[in-house]
Scaffold this motif. Sequence first.
Motif, mmCIF file in Angstrom:
data_model
loop_
_atom_site.group_PDB
_atom_site.id
_atom_site.type_symbol
_atom_site.label_atom_id
_atom_site.label_comp_id
_atom_site.label_asym_id
_atom_site.label_seq_id
_atom_site.Cartn_x
_atom_site.Cartn_y
_atom_site.Cartn_z
ATOM 1 N N UNK A 82 39.455 47.678 35.653
ATOM 2 C CA UNK A 82 38.640 47.355 34.605
ATOM 3 C C UNK A 82 39.075 47.553 33.129
ATOM 4 N N UNK A 83 38.901 48.176 33.389
ATOM 5 C CA UNK A 83 39.467 49.654 31.845
ATOM 6 C C UNK A 83 40.238 49.192 31.875
ATOM 7 N N UNK A 84 41.099 50.218 32.410
ATOM 8 C CA UNK A 84 43.016 49.638 33.183
ATOM 9 C C UNK A 84 43.528 48.636 32.308
ATOM 10 N N UNK A 85 43.084 47.491 33.398
ATOM 11 C CA UNK A 85 43.503 46.344 33.175
ATOM 12 C C UNK A 85 43.285 45.507 31.504
ATOM 13 N N UNK A 86 41.907 45.867 30.933
ATOM 14 C CA UNK A 86 42.226 45.278 30.134
ATOM 15 C C UNK A 86 42.564 46.410 28.747
ATOM 16 N N UNK A 87 43.169 47.461 28.830
ATOM 17 C CA UNK A 87 43.935 48.297 28.363
ATOM 18 C C UNK A 87 45.850 47.421 27.830
ATOM 19 N N UNK A 88 46.012 46.445 29.099
ATOM 20 C CA UNK A 88 47.496 45.923 29.301
ATOM 21 C C UNK A 88 47.250 44.792 28.247
ATOM 22 N N UNK A 89 46.442 44.171 28.595
ATOM 23 C CA UNK A 89 45.754 42.866 28.053
ATOM 24 C C UNK A 89 45.611 43.059 26.959
ATOM 25 N N UNK A 90 44.821 44.046 26.130
ATOM 26 C CA UNK A 90 44.534 44.203 24.908
ATOM 27 C C UNK A 90 46.323 44.389 24.043
ATOM 28 N N UNK A 91 47.130 44.829 24.994
ATOM 29 C CA UNK A 91 48.233 45.141 23.517
ATOM 30 C C UNK A 91 48.854 44.350 23.117
ATOM 31 N N UNK A 92 48.864 43.118 23.515
ATOM 32 C CA UNK A 92 49.349 41.591 22.708
ATOM 33 C C UNK A 92 50.099 41.393 23.752
ATOM 34 N N UNK A 93 51.332 42.470 24.433
ATOM 35 C CA UNK A 93 52.606 42.189 24.824
ATOM 36 C C UNK A 93 53.026 41.894 25.608
ATOM 37 N N UNK B 241 50.840 40.201 34.443
ATOM 38 C CA UNK B 241 49.728 40.115 33.592
ATOM 39 C C UNK B 241 48.598 39.039 34.212
ATOM 40 N N UNK B 242 49.005 38.622 34.844
ATOM 41 C CA UNK B 242 47.802 37.583 35.745
ATOM 42 C C UNK B 242 47.093 38.654 36.280
ATOM 43 N N UNK B 243 47.225 39.844 37.346
ATOM 44 C CA UNK B 243 46.729 40.531 38.016
ATOM 45 C C UNK B 243 46.067 40.951 37.298
ATOM 46 N N UNK B 244 46.466 40.900 36.418
ATOM 47 C CA UNK B 244 45.555 42.374 35.141
ATOM 48 C C UNK B 244 43.865 41.330 34.585
ATOM 49 N N UNK B 245 44.739 40.198 34.437
ATOM 50 C CA UNK B 245 43.331 39.190 33.894
ATOM 51 C C UNK B 245 42.327 39.257 35.618
ATOM 52 N N UNK B 246 42.873 38.686 37.053
ATOM 53 C CA UNK B 246 42.340 39.154 37.825
ATOM 54 C C UNK B 246 41.251 40.049 38.472
ATOM 55 N N UNK B 247 41.729 40.971 37.864
ATOM 56 C CA UNK B 247 41.062 42.813 38.081
ATOM 57 C C UNK B 247 40.472 42.415 37.220
ATOM 58 N N UNK B 248 40.298 42.509 35.833
ATOM 59 C CA UNK B 248 38.900 42.713 34.892
ATOM 60 C C UNK B 248 38.061 41.436 35.216
ATOM 61 N N UNK B 249 38.700 40.405 35.823
ATOM 62 C CA UNK B 249 37.423 39.207 36.236
ATOM 63 C C UNK B 249 36.531 39.226 37.269
ATOM 64 N N UNK B 250 37.608 40.635 38.190
ATOM 65 C CA UNK B 250 36.712 40.988 39.683
ATOM 66 C C UNK B 250 35.256 42.228 38.923
ATOM 67 N N UNK B 251 35.420 42.852 38.216
ATOM 68 C CA UNK B 251 34.580 44.031 37.348
ATOM 69 C C UNK B 251 33.519 42.833 36.816
ATOM 70 N N UNK B 252 33.746 41.739 36.562
ATOM 71 C CA UNK B 252 32.368 40.707 36.138
ATOM 72 C C UNK B 252 33.023 40.505 34.357
ATOM 73 N N UNK C 190 42.019 49.051 44.529
ATOM 74 C CA UNK C 190 41.563 49.607 45.998
ATOM 75 C C UNK C 190 40.908 50.667 46.263
ATOM 76 N N UNK C 191 40.730 51.345 45.468
ATOM 77 C CA UNK C 191 40.283 52.753 45.364
ATOM 78 C C UNK C 191 38.538 52.408 45.575
ATOM 79 N N UNK C 192 38.255 51.174 45.163
ATOM 80 C CA UNK C 192 36.967 50.739 45.139
ATOM 81 C C UNK C 192 36.535 49.830 43.921
ATOM 82 N N UNK C 193 36.812 51.002 43.071
ATOM 83 C CA UNK C 193 36.302 51.137 41.909
ATOM 84 C C UNK C 193 36.353 50.143 40.740
#
Length: 398
Positions: A223-234, A327-338, A215-218
């Motif tokens: 994506x860093x936060x989203x990847x952290x959640x994804x990479x937990x494997x939980x 978790x789907x939102x985290x995939x989308x946020x990460x994708x939006x960062x490239x 939301x802040x445009x960053x």
Amino acid sequence: MIKKISKILFIGVFAVLTSSCTSELDIPSEASLSATAELANEDVDKLLTGLYKKLRHPNNYGYFAIMNTEIMGDNYKPVKFQWPQVQNIFENTVPPGDILLSYFYADFYAGIDRSNTILKVSTANEAQKGAARYARALSYLRLYDMFERVPLIDENYDRKPIAPSSKEDVLNFIVEDLKYSKANNVSFNILNLIDNQKTPTKEAATALLARIYKLQGNKVAAAIEAEEVIETGKFSLAVNPLERDSEVIFMFKGTKAETAGSWGWIMSPESRTWNNFGAADDLTALVKGEDTRRILFDFDGKVANKGYIYSKKYKTEDNSDLLVSRIAEMYLISAEAGNTNRLNELQLARKSSLTLAEERRLEMSFEWTRWEELKLTGETSYVLPYPTRAVDSNPLLK
């Protein structure tokens, strides 16, 4: 559902900032607990239970407090407006004197007041404070979605009139709460899946932080936060989107006893004689071929439902879960960062080939984020007015 047919004009009006600014919190089936006393950990947990209830069920018409930004967006196709107030929300023409508007404002501040009360308990541990600050962040996010600029009330608030902060400062306040929550909340334990999905965890704070950075445009920080959640494997994308236990990072569990989750009912043909919404035509048109999300919509009932296609994302007996992070939102946020590999993984799981924007709209439909997306893309600039009673009580809102 008889209670829903009550005339809205008979609803009592909340005072502002909250309907009951007090140092005692009402806990269902428990005695009220004073935050000025030295409380045992289990007593603070009871205060947290009361806080969660307030966020899940803000008032007797709390379903519209939850649904309002989604109604303001473009994912719904209205079937019937029983109340003009709901039609005003849909048409983005809410007047300052609207009774539901006064609820939206006051009741999320009531949740913030409960959070602040817990934060003042001297014996609350860091994890409990982390949970309270997560709840405060989530409450402010809902207020931000509706009003953007709102007064920032922390645990040191002296209850005097206070001016609204800039929308940038509101988001920064949310970020700081979530950083604290991330550092102090307990970690998600997949061995106790259901219970961990119902309480704020480190992963829940990280996921919501990803959304706020977006939301802040960053996008990079998001994506860093989203990847952290994804990479937990939980968490993992479910084969059947209706059976989403593996996907949920945080939610408020629906409870039929409290009739606290009526949005599924409102989004079903069962409420077609009341305030009722089907899914928008351009939303359902995104479901193509063998897309696994087809199961989330009642395509088979279109003819019987007079051309309306209803969502099946939620239960319909006043027990809808309140989804906050998946978790789907985290995939989308990460994708939006490239990170295109994350989009590919999502599309492989969903059997889809939509654009990224289309994937987001379909995947996150009816999860209370569409309005944020429309604001980010410049498709709307509408902001709800401050309620008349709030302005009367706090002249600095003018």
